[in-house]
Structure formats: structure tokens, C-alpha cells
Motif scaffolding. Structure first.
Motif, PDB file in Angstrom:
ATOM      1  N   ILE A  29       0.672  -1.242  -0.059  1.00  0.00           N
ATOM      2  CA  ILE A  29      -0.058  -0.120   0.006  1.00  0.00           C
ATOM      3  C   ILE A  29       0.802   1.079  -0.184  1.00  0.00           C
ATOM      4  O   ILE A  29       0.416   2.403  -0.574  1.00  0.00           O
ATOM      5  N   THR A  30       1.831   1.199   0.891  1.00  0.00           N
ATOM      6  CA  THR A  30       2.736   2.406   0.769  1.00  0.00           C
ATOM      7  C   THR A  30       3.658   2.572  -0.502  1.00  0.00           C
ATOM      8  O   THR A  30       4.347   3.665  -0.509  1.00  0.00           O
ATOM      9  N   ASP A  31       3.760   1.364  -1.230  1.00  0.00           N
ATOM     10  CA  ASP A  31       4.523   1.891  -2.585  1.00  0.00           C
ATOM     11  C   ASP A  31       3.797   0.906  -3.775  1.00  0.00           C
ATOM     12  O   ASP A  31       4.155   0.209  -4.396  1.00  0.00           O
ATOM     13  N   ILE A  32       2.508   1.599  -4.022  1.00  0.00           N
ATOM     14  CA  ILE A  32       1.859   1.283  -4.994  1.00  0.00           C
ATOM     15  C   ILE A  32       2.423   1.298  -6.453  1.00  0.00           C
ATOM     16  O   ILE A  32       2.678   2.438  -6.898  1.00  0.00           O
ATOM     17  N   PRO A  33       2.565   0.311  -7.234  1.00  0.00           N
ATOM     18  CA  PRO A  33       3.126   0.580  -8.584  1.00  0.00           C
ATOM     19  C   PRO A  33       2.142   0.974  -9.259  1.00  0.00           C
ATOM     20  O   PRO A  33       0.864   0.435  -9.846  1.00  0.00           O
ATOM     21  N   ILE A  34       2.024   2.541  -9.438  1.00  0.00           N
ATOM     22  CA  ILE A  34       1.115   3.146  -9.847  1.00  0.00           C
ATOM     23  C   ILE A  34       0.694   2.864 -11.497  1.00  0.00           C
ATOM     24  O   ILE A  34      -0.466   2.764 -11.914  1.00  0.00           O
ATOM     25  N   ALA A  35       1.722   2.810 -12.297  1.00  0.00           N
ATOM     26  CA  ALA A  35       1.491   2.636 -13.575  1.00  0.00           C
ATOM     27  C   ALA A  35       0.603   1.104 -13.899  1.00  0.00           C
ATOM     28  O   ALA A  35      -0.393   1.005 -14.392  1.00  0.00           O
ATOM     29  N   GLU A  36       1.237  -0.056 -12.993  1.00  0.00           N
ATOM     30  CA  GLU A  36       0.196  -1.067 -13.069  1.00  0.00           C
ATOM     31  C   GLU A  36      -0.870  -1.156 -12.583  1.00  0.00           C
ATOM     32  O   GLU A  36      -2.113  -1.542 -13.086  1.00  0.00           O
ATOM     33  N   ILE A  37      -1.403  -0.408 -11.487  1.00  0.00           N
ATOM     34  CA  ILE A  37      -2.442  -0.460 -11.042  1.00  0.00           C
ATOM     35  C   ILE A  37      -3.536   0.356 -11.782  1.00  0.00           C
ATOM     36  O   ILE A  37      -4.482   0.173 -12.006  1.00  0.00           O
ATOM     37  N   THR A  38      -2.827   1.431 -12.548  1.00  0.00           N
ATOM     38  CA  THR A  38      -3.688   2.440 -13.500  1.00  0.00           C
ATOM     39  C   THR A  38      -4.093   1.591 -14.492  1.00  0.00           C
ATOM     40  O   THR A  38      -5.220   1.394 -14.908  1.00  0.00           O
ATOM     41  N   ALA A  39      -2.990   0.608 -15.137  1.00  0.00           N
ATOM     42  CA  ALA A  39      -3.569  -0.055 -16.516  1.00  0.00           C
ATOM     43  C   ALA A  39      -4.696  -1.027 -15.972  1.00  0.00           C
ATOM     44  O   ALA A  39      -5.419  -1.020 -16.624  1.00  0.00           O
ATOM     45  N   GLN A  40      -4.556  -1.666 -14.785  1.00  0.00           N
ATOM     46  CA  GLN A  40      -5.332  -2.669 -14.565  1.00  0.00           C
ATOM     47  C   GLN A  40      -6.846  -1.861 -14.228  1.00  0.00           C
ATOM     48  O   GLN A  40      -7.929  -2.361 -14.845  1.00  0.00           O
ATOM     49  N   TYR A  41      -6.865  -0.842 -13.579  1.00  0.00           N
ATOM     50  CA  TYR A  41      -8.199  -0.153 -13.375  1.00  0.00           C
ATOM     51  C   TYR A  41      -8.656   0.363 -14.660  1.00  0.00           C
ATOM     52  O   TYR A  41      -9.858   0.092 -14.930  1.00  0.00           O
ATOM     53  N   LEU A  42      -7.795   0.776 -15.331  1.00  0.00           N
ATOM     54  CA  LEU A  42      -8.476   1.321 -16.678  1.00  0.00           C
ATOM     55  C   LEU A  42      -9.043   0.213 -17.650  1.00  0.00           C
ATOM     56  O   LEU A  42      -9.969   0.185 -18.371  1.00  0.00           O
ATOM     57  N   ALA A  43      -8.446  -1.044 -17.572  1.00  0.00           N
ATOM     58  CA  ALA A  43      -8.963  -2.177 -18.067  1.00  0.00           C
ATOM     59  C   ALA A  43     -10.419  -2.665 -17.672  1.00  0.00           C
ATOM     60  O   ALA A  43     -11.289  -2.973 -18.312  1.00  0.00           O
ATOM     61  N   VAL A  44     -10.548  -2.542 -16.455  1.00  0.00           N
ATOM     62  CA  VAL A  44     -11.783  -2.945 -15.851  1.00  0.00           C
ATOM     63  C   VAL A  44     -12.867  -1.700 -16.388  1.00  0.00           C
ATOM     64  O   VAL A  44     -13.983  -2.144 -16.864  1.00  0.00           O
ATOM     65  N   ILE A  45     -12.433  -0.614 -16.434  1.00  0.00           N
ATOM     66  CA  ILE A  45     -13.397   0.522 -16.897  1.00  0.00           C
ATOM     67  C   ILE A  45     -13.845   0.144 -18.302  1.00  0.00           C
ATOM     68  O   ILE A  45     -14.880   0.369 -18.743  1.00  0.00           O
ATOM     69  N   ASP A  46     -12.848  -0.152 -18.830  1.00  0.00           N
ATOM     70  CA  ASP A  46     -12.709  -0.455 -20.302  1.00  0.00           C
ATOM     71  C   ASP A  46     -13.694  -1.758 -20.916  1.00  0.00           C
ATOM     72  O   ASP A  46     -14.662  -1.403 -21.755  1.00  0.00           O
ATOM     73  N   THR A  47     -13.726  -2.364 -20.008  1.00  0.00           N
ATOM     74  CA  THR A  47     -14.422  -3.602 -20.148  1.00  0.00           C
ATOM     75  C   THR A  47     -16.163  -3.662 -19.845  1.00  0.00           C
ATOM     76  O   THR A  47     -16.857  -4.116 -20.127  1.00  0.00           O
ATOM     77  N   MET A  48     -16.248  -2.645 -19.080  1.00  0.00           N
ATOM     78  CA  MET A  48     -17.559  -2.203 -18.617  1.00  0.00           C
ATOM     79  C   MET A  48     -18.622  -2.003 -19.802  1.00  0.00           C
ATOM     80  O   MET A  48     -18.244  -1.504 -20.611  1.00  0.00           O
ATOM     81  N   GLN A  49     -19.522  -2.859 -19.870  1.00  0.00           N
ATOM     82  CA  GLN A  49     -20.412  -2.946 -21.232  1.00  0.00           C
ATOM     83  C   GLN A  49     -21.536  -1.990 -20.766  1.00  0.00           C
ATOM     84  O   GLN A  49     -21.852  -0.955 -21.560  1.00  0.00           O
ATOM     85  N   THR A  50     -22.243  -2.247 -19.528  1.00  0.00           N
ATOM     86  CA  THR A  50     -23.188  -1.158 -19.337  1.00  0.00           C
ATOM     87  C   THR A  50     -22.918  -0.181 -18.503  1.00  0.00           C
ATOM     88  O   THR A  50     -22.311  -0.432 -17.554  1.00  0.00           O
ATOM     89  N   LEU A  51     -22.996   1.145 -18.813  1.00  0.00           N
ATOM     90  CA  LEU A  51     -22.603   1.971 -18.057  1.00  0.00           C
ATOM     91  C   LEU A  51     -23.431   2.740 -17.333  1.00  0.00           C
ATOM     92  O   LEU A  51     -24.458   3.379 -17.941  1.00  0.00           O
ATOM     93  N   ASN A  52     -23.565   2.509 -15.979  1.00  0.00           N
ATOM     94  CA  ASN A  52     -24.666   3.265 -15.485  1.00  0.00           C
ATOM     95  C   ASN A  52     -23.974   4.710 -14.929  1.00  0.00           C
ATOM     96  O   ASN A  52     -22.886   4.856 -14.161  1.00  0.00           O
ATOM     97  N   LEU A  53     -24.299   5.962 -15.848  1.00  0.00           N
ATOM     98  CA  LEU A  53     -23.583   7.154 -15.737  1.00  0.00           C
ATOM     99  C   LEU A  53     -23.461   7.666 -14.438  1.00  0.00           C
ATOM    100  O   LEU A  53     -22.333   8.161 -14.206  1.00  0.00           O
ATOM    101  N   ASP A  54     -24.258   7.671 -13.614  1.00  0.00           N
ATOM    102  CA  ASP A  54     -24.300   7.940 -12.326  1.00  0.00           C
ATOM    103  C   ASP A  54     -22.950   7.839 -11.558  1.00  0.00           C
ATOM    104  O   ASP A  54     -22.329   8.517 -10.912  1.00  0.00           O
ATOM    105  N   VAL A  55     -22.741   6.408 -11.527  1.00  0.00           N
ATOM    106  CA  VAL A  55     -21.687   5.750 -11.044  1.00  0.00           C
ATOM    107  C   VAL A  55     -20.374   5.808 -11.688  1.00  0.00           C
ATOM    108  O   VAL A  55     -19.390   5.979 -11.062  1.00  0.00           O
ATOM    109  N   ALA A  56     -20.322   5.497 -13.240  1.00  0.00           N
ATOM    110  CA  ALA A  56     -19.253   5.850 -13.887  1.00  0.00           C
ATOM    111  C   ALA A  56     -18.535   7.083 -13.733  1.00  0.00           C
ATOM    112  O   ALA A  56     -17.294   7.278 -13.823  1.00  0.00           O
ATOM    113  N   GLY A  57     -19.408   8.266 -13.460  1.00  0.00           N
ATOM    114  CA  GLY A  57     -18.645   9.600 -13.257  1.00  0.00           C
ATOM    115  C   GLY A  57     -17.552   9.320 -12.121  1.00  0.00           C
ATOM    116  O   GLY A  57     -16.241   9.688 -12.342  1.00  0.00           O
ATOM    117  N   GLU A  58     -17.873   8.755 -11.209  1.00  0.00           N
ATOM    118  CA  GLU A  58     -17.002   8.533 -10.073  1.00  0.00           C
ATOM    119  C   GLU A  58     -15.659   7.604 -10.364  1.00  0.00           C
ATOM    120  O   GLU A  58     -14.619   7.709  -9.953  1.00  0.00           O
TER     121      GLU A  58
END
Lengths: 257, 190, 190
Positions: A29-58
Motif C-alpha cells: 500500500i505504501t508503494d503502489i506500482p502506480i503504472a500497473e494499477i492504473t493499467a488494470q483499473y482502466l482495463a476494468v473500466i474499459d470492459t464495462m459494457q453497461t455504463l451506469n452514468l451516475d456511478v461511472a462518473g466517479e
């Protein structure tokens, strides 16, 4: 990477999703590999098929935060005189604080749910003894301000005019933001995403800006580019003159009202 | 003293909510210490005898409640349906409980998501209430938990909330299982 | 058999009305004769032990009831039953709180109904008071809230009343959000 099997619905918010990714990857936690976590996070977002906009904004707001941290991590911290800035806080510090704080309440929620709960684990008598049921007047039943407001709200619904002036929730709309972005882009080659925000911008505005940006991409009025080196997002106009569109974007049709 | 026991039991039995000690003393026209003695005696009795209920100290008072081990059978009676909390609702409730007085903005900063609708539901269920306004620009409403909240979770007062764990690192999935622990228990009678 | 006694007691305690023997047998998954045995045993127990309640056979079922000799004390509990706000009372109080100083005519315009008796109740309860007379023809009385009103709602002063703005933001969010039902009542499986 099985992060693709992650469903956003399973998470109560972006912090929850981040916690999951960090734990799953056994990251420090004190040394998060930010590039890796960002890539994974974005991958999850990308694969979202149905986008609940209210939530998606956050979720998008967090994506922007991660990208921002990533760019700051890559950027050497140079002070005015050219020397390395030593007192500069780790760009990840605030995120780490928030994750730890969030984890605390997430845990508290679990503990709360484990408490013996009335009408789930134990039961009280439903009705008072017949002797007690007798119309009398003693103290006032606990009634919250909420009940008072609700009574007033109901009246407003039925007869809106007299008290209507009390409601003035003037907030930036997505349509307004679209117009502003298009205006800012006029005559420009490109615009840094971060330039869309002032320092004191509210969370609401950030979310609205993100939604506006997505809408502009969808309408093919703007291209988004990410520079290889710093990961910053750049907006470029897709058409030379976005005439007419800045004035009559209809909020209803965008569905953000 | 001993002849007060059945009477206090009757009053606890007949009341429609937790009964305060001083209220009992008033009704019985005895000193508060006497009431406390009787309550303690009853508490011991219910613990040592095979009874269907016990005396719980809750929301500043005392209430007879069925023993938790009989919950499955009572559910079959289908009398009152339990709240089934969603995870957002529990998270929000936990933040309000531990951080009160708290504004919506603070809740949303901690959770990272809009919490307006969850907050409204908690208000509707009388688990959360508006305490007043915060004396900062914009005068936002401040929220706190209700008496019903204490009653629902069987807490004497807010000090009886489970201690907050301070984390200095991320818990492992084993320490804090994402879904299993947080999902409400299945309550159906099958 | 004897281990069923506390459980049957819990069921009788938790039921919202008389429980039939066959319903008990169904819930406990035992024969009717077993249930009858347990009920008789409980009946004897409550008669011989100094208890606050007894088991009464009523309307084809069984119900725990407080002993008649304690009725006087229970009635004392009843006399202080909290005054519950009716919807008209709450509406009227809300209008006075937010629109004070306000006349009865203005209240009635907003509510669309005669509010004389509600206003009188609120005056009697010391939640509303007459501030003075309005300097218009007819000199109607103008109303405002009292110190007791502030105390009841836990407010420091009138400025601490939350605005409608924040409230309507919550409400609007909830309307938009399909997940508004964050606390669905459990659908029982029987």
C-alpha cells in the motif's frame, strides 16, 4: 489477467475497486506500482459494457486521478533553482490515506452487520400489552427534522409556487460544460485535460467535465490523445469549426438532466 | 425486592420499547437503586434459567428480546421482516455512526461515490437523522444516527459501537473478505 | 421435550398474536402432541413461578399476557405514551417553522385546508406561539415556533433548521437512481 472478469457492480465505488486490485496483486500500500494499477483499473473500466452514468462518473474521476498521479510520478520534481525538490510529498500519499481511511469504514460496516440485529437475530414484542394501549398524551414521540422537511417537501410538490424560491440548486450541467470546452478549444491545436480544471473546482464539476468530455468524444467533436511519455490526456478538436453545436446542446437528449 | 421481580418483568414485557431505569422507578415509586437491583437479578435469572428471551440493555433502556439462537424459528413465524442492508447502505451508515456529526460531502469524500440516495433511504428508515446545520459556508446539513439505529443494533449508546480498527496497511483478503462478510445473511425460511 | 420449552417461550413471546398449536408444530417440525405437552409444561411453570406474565388460551391459540394484578402499573406506563405527530400537525408545524411569522390564512393557503384545530393543538403543546398581531385589516394573529420546538428537534436556534435545498438534492438523487431501494425489505421464503 483475470481483472477482466471484475464487474463494477460488485464494488461500492472506485476506492472499493482499487482496494480489490491492490489486494489481489498483493501490492504494497505504501508503494503502489502506480503504472500497473492504473493499467488494470482502466482495463476494468474499459470492459464495462453497461455504463451506469451516475456511478461511472466517479469511476472515471478516479481514473483521472490515477493518470494524474502517474504523470507526476514520471515527472522529475524540479524546483525553481533547478535542484531536486526533497520536501515534495509522494504523489500517491493522498490516495493511500484515502484507501486506508476507506478500508477502516468498510471494515466497520462489516462489524456493524455482524452485530445481532433486531428482527433478524433477535425479536422484541411487537405490540405493547393491552393495558398499555390506551390513548394518552405524554411526551412527544421522537420526530426528526427530516420528518419536518419531508412534510414541507410534500407540500411543495403539491403546491410548488409559494415556497419555490427556497430551492435554487444551480449547478453546472453537462450541456453547459460541453459548450465551455468547445469554446476553450476554439482556435487551439490541443488542450491539456488538466487545464480544464481550476484549483478550486468542485467534485461535481470534475464529474460533469468528464461526462462532457465523453459526450464530445461520442459526438466525434473531440479526440483524446495520451502522450506516451507523461500519460497526460490532451483534447484536440476533431472538426475545425464546431459551429452551432456549442449553443444548442440539448440536455434532455443527453440524458444527464 | 424479590416481589418486585415479577412486576418489573411484566412492565418490561408490556412496554412497546426499551424502558429506562428512571422511568421504571417512577412507575414503581421506588428508588433507582432498587430498580437497578431488580434488573440485575432478572438479568441473572434469564441467563441461568432456560428461557426464550433475555434482558438487553439498549438505547439507554432495557428490553426483553428473544435469544439469538432461536432466530431461525422466529423467522419462520414471518412476523417482522429484517432490514436487508446493501453494502453502500452499510458503509454509509457506518460512516454516519462513527463520524457524526457528519456532512454529506464528508461521507462522499470517504466513500468516493455519490451517497445522496443511500442517505435518503437511511433517513426514510429513521436510522439516520438531520442534526442541524454545520457552521461553514453553504451551511450544509449534518447527519447523525437515531435512537432506532441503537435499537436495531442492540447498542446501549454510541460508545458501545465496535472499536474502529486503524489500518496502517491493507488488510489481506483473508482478513477482510470482500463479499462474503459484507453481504447480508440470507434470511429466508428455507 | 424440556429443551423445547425455551424455544416455544421465545415463539410465544415474539409472535404478534395468539399462536395456534398446529402452527407451532409446523414451525418446530414436531408432532402436535409434543407441542401440547410443552405448552402445558409452560402453563404450569408460569403458574408456580413468580412471573410477570402467564399463558392464556385465546381465540384458538396461545398467547403470553401480563398478569391482571399488574394492570395498574402497566396503565401508568401507558399514560405517558408519546404524542404522535399526525401528518396535518407535522405539515402545519413545518410551515410555521419555515415561514414564521405566519398567519393562519397563509398556513391554510399553503395546506389548502382549514388548520384551526391543528394550530390549536400545536399551541396547546407549546410548540407554536402567537408572536403578535399583523398590522393589516382584521389584525390576524401571527404565529412562530417556541423554545420547546427547538428542544424537541434538538436545534440550537432557528438558523440551524436545514434548508430545503439540501433535502431536495437528496430526494432528486433518489428519484433518479434506480438503486434507491438500498434497503429492500427481505422477502421471506415461506
Amino acid at each position: 489477467m483475470d481483472s477482466f472478469s471484475v464487474h463494477l457492480d460488485n464494488f461500492t465505488g472506485p476506492l472499493d475497486l482499487l482496494l480489490h486490485l491492490i489486494r489481489k496483486n498483493e501490492m504494497e500500500i505504501t508503494d503502489i506500482p502506480i503504472a500497473e494499477i492504473t493499467a488494470q483499473y482502466l482495463a476494468v473500466i474499459d470492459t464495462m459494457q453497461t455504463l451506469n452514468l451516475d456511478v461511472a462518473g466517479e469511476f472515471l474521476l478516479m481514473a483521472a486521478t490515477l493518470l494524474h498521479i502517474k504523470s507526476r510520478m514520471l515527472l522529475p520534481q524540479i524546483a525553481e533553482d533547478g535542484a531536486e525538490e526533497e520536501d515534495e510529498e509522494d504523489p500517491r500519499a493522498e490516495l493511500v490515506r484515502r484507501l486506508l481511511e476507506y478500508q477502516k469504514y468498510k471494515d466497520a460496516a462489516v462489524q456493524l452487520d455482524e452485530l445481532p440485529q433486531l428482527n433478524r437475530n433477535l425479536y422484541a414484542r411487537s405490540a405493547p400489552a393491552p393495558e398499555v394501549v390506551e390513548e394518552g398524551e405524554g411526551e412527544f414521540a421522537a420526530v426528526g427534522l427530516y420528518d419536518l422537511l419531508q412534510a414541507l417537501q410534500q407540500l411543495l410538490v403539491e403546491r410548488p409556487e409559494p415556497l419555490a424560491h427556497e430551492i435554487s440548486a444551480e449547478q453546472l450541467s453537462v450541456a453547459d460544460r460541453i459548450s465551455q470546452i468547445l469554446t476553450a478549444l476554439q482556435g487551439q491545436q490541443s488542450l491539456a485535460f488538466t487545464d480544464l480544471f481550476s484549483a478550486q473546482i468542485s467534485r461535481h464539476e470534475v464529474v460533469v467535465t468528464f461526462l462532457a468530455m465523453l459526450e464530445l468524444v461520442k459526438l466525434r467533436l473531440v479526440h483524446l490523445l495520451q502522450s506516451q511519455r507523461f500519460g497526460a490526456i490532451w483534447l484536440t478538436p476533431a472538426v475545425a469549426e464546431p459551429t452551432g453545436l456549442d449553443s444548442d446542446v440539448d440536455e434532455e437528449t443527453l440524458g444527464y438532466v | 425486592m424479590s416481589d418486585l421481580k415479577p412486576l418489573v418483568e411484566a412492565l418490561l414485557f408490556g412496554a412497546d420499547g426499551p424502558l429506562r431505569g428512571d422511568r421504571l422507578a417512577e412507575v414503581l415509586e421506588v428508588e433507582g437503586v432498587v430498580v437497578n437491583e431488580v434488573l440485575r437479578a432478572l438479568q441473572t435469572e434469564y441467563e441461568t434459567q432456560p428461557r426464550g428471551f433475555f434482558l438487553q440493555e439498549v438505547a439507554g433502556g432495557y428490553q426483553l428480546r428473544t435469544r439469538p439462537e432461536f432466530a431461525d424459528y422466529l423467522r419462520r413465524l414471518g412476523r417482522t421482516r429484517p432490514f436487508k442492508f446493501s453494502r453502500p447502505a452499510l458503509e454509509t451508515l457506518a460512516i454516519v455512526a462513527y463520524r457524526q456529526p457528519v456532512t454529506r460531502t464528508e461521507i462522499e469524500y470517504l466513500r468516493g461515490v455519490d451517497s445522496g440516495s443511500v442517505l435518503k433511504t437511511l433517513l426514510d428508515k429513521h436510522l439516520v437523522r438531520i442534526l442541524g446545520k454545520k457552521d461553514v459556508p453553504g451551511k450544509p446539513a449534518i447527519y447523525g444516527t437515531t435512537r432506532e439505529f441503537l435499537e436495531l443494533f442492540g447498542l446501549v449508546d454510541l460508545a458501545a459501537l465496535p472499536t474502529l480498527k486503524e489500518f496502517s496497511e491493507l488488510a489481506t483478503d483473508a482478513d477482510m473478505d470482500e463479499s462474503a462478510a459484507v453481504l447480508p445473511r440470507e434470511v429466508s425460511g428455507d
